[in-house]
Design an enzyme around this catalytic site. Structure first.
Site, PDB file in Angstrom:
ATOM      1  N   THR A 241       0.853  -1.189   0.000  1.00 25.81           N
ATOM      2  CA  THR A 241       0.000   0.000   0.000  1.00 25.81           C
ATOM      3  C   THR A 241       0.892   1.244   0.000  1.00 25.81           C
ATOM      4  O   THR A 241       2.102   1.107  -0.042  1.00 25.81           O
ATOM      5  CB  THR A 241      -0.919  -0.078   1.241  1.00 25.81           C
ATOM      6  OG1 THR A 241      -2.164   0.410   0.931  1.00 25.81           O
ATOM      7  CG2 THR A 241      -0.351   0.572   2.413  1.00 25.81           C
TER       8      THR A 241
ATOM      9  N   ASP B  64      -7.266  -2.253   6.953  1.00 29.41           N
ATOM     10  CA  ASP B  64      -7.016  -1.260   8.008  1.00 29.41           C
ATOM     11  C   ASP B  64      -6.866   0.161   7.474  1.00 29.41           C
ATOM     12  O   ASP B  64      -7.059   1.134   8.199  1.00 29.41           O
ATOM     13  CB  ASP B  64      -5.722  -1.614   8.736  1.00 29.41           C
ATOM     14  CG  ASP B  64      -4.529  -1.575   7.772  1.00 29.41           C
ATOM     15  OD1 ASP B  64      -4.585  -2.270   6.734  1.00 29.41           O
ATOM     16  OD2 ASP B  64      -3.561  -0.819   8.021  1.00 29.41           O
TER      17      ASP B  64
HETATM   18  N1  ASP Z   1      -2.990  -2.691   4.831  1.00 25.89           N
HETATM   19  C1  ASP Z   1      -3.467  -2.893   3.493  1.00 25.89           C
HETATM   20  C2  ASP Z   1      -4.703  -3.737   3.530  1.00 25.89           C
HETATM   21  O1  ASP Z   1      -4.757  -4.677   4.269  1.00 25.89           O
HETATM   22  C3  ASP Z   1      -2.466  -3.523   2.605  1.00 25.89           C
HETATM   23  C4  ASP Z   1      -1.091  -2.944   2.715  1.00 25.89           C
HETATM   24  O2  ASP Z   1      -0.783  -2.212   3.624  1.00 25.89           O
HETATM   25  O3  ASP Z   1      -0.262  -3.246   1.860  1.00 25.89           O
HETATM   26  O4  ASP Z   1      -5.601  -3.467   2.746  1.00 25.89           O
END
Ligand code: ASP
Length: 325
Positions: A204, A235
């Site tokens: 992300t 999250d």
């Molecule tokens: N936290 C993000 C999610 O679970 C993914 C990520 O941080 O790469 O959607």
């Protein structure tokens, strides 16, 4: 494996950006470009919020990262839904979840702040964007299609191992029972099992900025994890989980969303800052809350210092007023 950077800020502003837990260090140039875009704003006396938004917009437009253009496709290989949020130290918060077909979800999230709401989801978020003039935009890339094909191969036992751990976790619920897409389930997936998501490939993006006036803003934007049903939210848009900001600083998290949300990670780390713990110590304590199998990364910026920590490789940049980048 542990990767981190920390710095004791001797000057006023600080900018930290990341390209996601498990992203490649080689892609840190994209994070530095984003941080420098934010820097141009804070050096002119601009607000942390404007700077963090600009950094995040640049990261969303960089198709190497799983946010905006380049976001992950969901299990059907067609659906692409994104989450994004920002929070300022004065309590302003805006988020969108499962928004579709917009180029920059973070800019839509910023407009949610102008409403009485905290978060808009799904069709409501997409319609809100259109109403405000955000064009219909397909953010699907060939890279996302290749990643999806590779992930599905893993799920049906033909994989190259890259997503093996992600696939292994989907082992207790029949896909047929939970398939919630318009498109029919591919024959190859029939009879396969899905289960709790404890571990998933990520990438992300996020930013935390302290501006020259000492204001903070934290952001997160994502296309989610590798194996997702329609409507899954991680999250990233959840206040206190993927991000938090207050008078003591700003925190942005990345990694396996379900695990991060269960620990209210961003608020937990923020509370340590508020208790006087350094950004460096708080970042490392935050990562240490998770077992090795869970990808996690943190940006932490306090009034005094700034730090980045992760238990995976992570594209990142930390730029301070003295030019350290
Ligand atoms: N936290 C993000 C999610 O679970 C993914 C990520 O941080 O790469 O959607």
């Amino acid at each position: 494996m542990s990767r981190d950077r920390s710095a004791r800020a001797t000057t006023r502003w600080a900018i930290a950006t990341h390209g996601g837990a498990a992203s490649q260090h080689e892609d840190s140039d994209g994070c530095l470009r984003a941080a420098n875009a934010a820097r141009a704003i804070v050096e002119r006396g601009g607000e942390a919020m404007a700077a963090a938004l600009e950094a995040t917009r640049v990261l969303e437009d960089d198709e190497r990262f799983n946010a905006g253009t380049g976001s992950n496709l969901r299990l059907d290989g067609q659906t692409l839904q994104m989450d994004a949020a920002l929070m300022c130290d004065d309590g302003r918060f805006g988020a969108v979840a499962c928004i579709e077909r917009v180029k920059n979800p973070i800019l839509v999230a910023a407009r949610v702040i102008d409403t009485p709401h905290l978060m808009l989801v799904g069709d409501g978020a997409t319609r809100f964007a259109r109403r405000l003039g955000f064009d219909d935009h397909d953010v699907t890339t060939d890279g996302a299609r290749r990643k999806h094909a590779r992930a599905i191969d893993e799920l049906v036992g033909r994989g190259d191992g890259h997503f093996a751990e992600d696939a292994r976790e989907w082992a207790s619920i029949a896909i047929d029972d939970v398939w919630n897409f318009d498109a029919p389930m591919p024959d190859a997936l029939k009879g396969r099992a899905l289960g709790a998501v404890d571990k998933s490939g990520c990438d992300t993006v996020g930013a935390v900025v302290r501006d020259a006036a000492g204001r903070f803003c934290a952001t997160a934007s994502t296309g989610g994890t590798v194996y997702m049903l329609r409507g899954r939210v991680g999250d990233s848009p959840l206040i206190g989980s993927g991000l938090f900001a207050g008078p003591a600083g700003g925190v942005a998290a990345t990694g396996v969303g379900e695990a991060i949300a269960r620990k209210l990670l961003a608020k937990t780390v923020y509370d340590w800052l508020a208790a006087g713990i350094s950004a460096n110590e708080a970042a490392h304590r935050g990562v240490a809350l998770f077992p090795d199998a869970i990808d996690v990364g943190l940006l932490v910026v306090s009034s005094h210092d700034a730090a980045i920590a992760a238990n995976r490789t992570m594209a990142q940049a930390l730029v301070l007023a003295d030019g350290d980048g």
